[in-house]
Motif scaffolding. Structure first.
Motif, PDB file in Angstrom:
ATOM      1  N   GLY A 286       0.613  -1.640  -0.223  1.00  0.00           N
ATOM      2  CA  GLY A 286      -0.195   0.284   0.148  1.00  0.00           C
ATOM      3  C   GLY A 286       1.024   1.371  -0.178  1.00  0.00           C
ATOM      4  N   ARG A 287       1.833   1.091  -0.211  1.00  0.00           N
ATOM      5  CA  ARG A 287       2.891   2.542  -0.361  1.00  0.00           C
ATOM      6  C   ARG A 287       3.542   2.218  -1.513  1.00  0.00           C
ATOM      7  NH1 ARG A 287       6.078   3.653   5.936  1.00  0.00           N
ATOM      8  NH2 ARG A 287       6.090   5.210   4.362  1.00  0.00           N
ATOM      9  N   GLU A 288       4.381   3.780  -1.739  1.00  0.00           N
ATOM     10  CA  GLU A 288       4.924   3.702  -3.138  1.00  0.00           C
ATOM     11  C   GLU A 288       6.428   3.079  -2.599  1.00  0.00           C
ATOM     12  OE1 GLU A 288       3.541   8.367  -4.483  1.00  0.00           O
ATOM     13  OE2 GLU A 288       5.635   7.815  -3.904  1.00  0.00           O
ATOM     14  N   ARG A 289       7.585   2.710  -3.594  1.00  0.00           N
ATOM     15  CA  ARG A 289       8.540   1.854  -2.788  1.00  0.00           C
ATOM     16  C   ARG A 289       9.666   3.842  -2.940  1.00  0.00           C
ATOM     17  NH1 ARG A 289      10.537  -1.722  -8.313  1.00  0.00           N
ATOM     18  NH2 ARG A 289      10.208   0.133  -9.382  1.00  0.00           N
ATOM     19  N   GLU A 290      10.859   2.756  -1.587  1.00  0.00           N
ATOM     20  CA  GLU A 290      10.695   4.074  -1.086  1.00  0.00           C
ATOM     21  C   GLU A 290      12.661   3.443  -1.096  1.00  0.00           C
ATOM     22  OE1 GLU A 290      10.043   5.440   2.716  1.00  0.00           O
ATOM     23  OE2 GLU A 290      10.373   3.384   2.958  1.00  0.00           O
ATOM     24  N   PHE A 291      13.368   4.545  -1.495  1.00  0.00           N
ATOM     25  CA  PHE A 291      15.218   4.454  -1.435  1.00  0.00           C
ATOM     26  C   PHE A 291      15.585   4.006   0.046  1.00  0.00           C
ATOM     27  CE2 PHE A 291      19.263   4.954  -2.084  1.00  0.00           C
ATOM     28  CZ  PHE A 291      19.233   6.070  -1.116  1.00  0.00           C
ATOM     29  N   VAL A 292      16.534   3.290   0.168  1.00  0.00           N
ATOM     30  CA  VAL A 292      16.923   2.419   1.141  1.00  0.00           C
ATOM     31  C   VAL A 292      18.396   2.664   1.677  1.00  0.00           C
ATOM     32  CG1 VAL A 292      17.549   0.805   2.883  1.00  0.00           C
ATOM     33  CG2 VAL A 292      15.245   0.916   1.176  1.00  0.00           C
ATOM     34  N   SER A 293      19.503   2.626   0.233  1.00  0.00           N
ATOM     35  CA  SER A 293      20.708   2.394   0.859  1.00  0.00           C
ATOM     36  C   SER A 293      21.358   2.918  -0.461  1.00  0.00           C
ATOM     37  CB  SER A 293      21.212   1.680   1.549  1.00  0.00           C
ATOM     38  OG  SER A 293      22.742   1.987   1.640  1.00  0.00           O
ATOM     39  N   ALA A 294      22.848   3.270  -0.930  1.00  0.00           N
ATOM     40  CA  ALA A 294      23.359   2.748  -2.145  1.00  0.00           C
ATOM     41  C   ALA A 294      24.810   3.458  -1.919  1.00  0.00           C
ATOM     42  CB  ALA A 294      22.868   4.353  -3.594  1.00  0.00           C
ATOM     43  N   ILE A 295      25.713   2.910  -3.313  1.00  0.00           N
ATOM     44  CA  ILE A 295      27.145   2.506  -3.308  1.00  0.00           C
ATOM     45  C   ILE A 295      27.157   2.780  -4.384  1.00  0.00           C
ATOM     46  CG2 ILE A 295      27.399  -0.537  -2.838  1.00  0.00           C
ATOM     47  CD1 ILE A 295      29.069   0.447  -1.030  1.00  0.00           C
ATOM     48  N   ARG A 296      28.819   3.484  -4.664  1.00  0.00           N
ATOM     49  CA  ARG A 296      28.961   3.294  -6.174  1.00  0.00           C
ATOM     50  C   ARG A 296      30.219   1.791  -5.637  1.00  0.00           C
ATOM     51  NH1 ARG A 296      28.456   7.633  -8.728  1.00  0.00           N
ATOM     52  NH2 ARG A 296      28.292   9.837  -7.550  1.00  0.00           N
ATOM     53  N   LEU A 297      30.138   1.065  -7.081  1.00  0.00           N
ATOM     54  CA  LEU A 297      30.887   0.298  -7.326  1.00  0.00           C
ATOM     55  C   LEU A 297      32.581   0.730  -7.255  1.00  0.00           C
ATOM     56  CD1 LEU A 297      28.955  -2.230  -9.298  1.00  0.00           C
ATOM     57  CD2 LEU A 297      29.515  -2.100  -7.055  1.00  0.00           C
TER      58      LEU A 297
END
Length: 124
Positions: free
Chosen positions: A41-52
């Motif tokens: 019931g919710r929109e997708r949201e950002f959690v975490s990211a990393i550059r390779l």
């Protein structure tokens, strides 16, 4: 680029889980990898990211201090260590690959490739 996410499951409040995202394909080293999540019931949201390459990391405020993103460049794999899990962390978690910069790392449109989701359920 293909992305294979794994590591989800059913845990109790306060437990830990580690998600993995294995990336393959041409030029994958030039991408950053991110994790997003979508609760019912919710929109997708950002959690975490990393550059390779370089290894800059980014976190949503809701997971800072609890989640840690890391990478194994030799295997083009990114990990999301999730500690002190809460019921509100329950969601389908997706990994994604894109060429983002510091100001766009949280935007879905910065990511070109998406893996299948892995379910994380935190039971109270």
């Amino acid at each position: 680029v293909q992305l294979q996410a794994s590591g989800g499951g059913l845990v109790q409040v306060g437990d830990s889980l580690r998600l993995s995202c294995a990336a393959s394909g041409s030029g994958v080293n030039g991408y950053g990898l991110g994790w997003f999540r979508q609760a019912p019931g919710r929109e997708r949201e950002f959690v975490s990211a990393i550059r390779l390459s370089g290894g800059n990391t980014y976190y949503a405020d809701s997971v800072k201090g609890r989640f840690t993103i890391s990478k194994n460049n030799a295997k083009n794999t990114v990990f999301l260590q999730m500690n002190s899990l809460k019921p509100e962390d329950t969601a389908v978690y997706y990994c994604a690959a894109g060429r983002f910069i510091a100001s766009t790392h949280y935007r879905e449109d910065a990511y070109y490739y998406w893996g299948q989701g892995t379910q994380v359920t935190v039971s109270s």
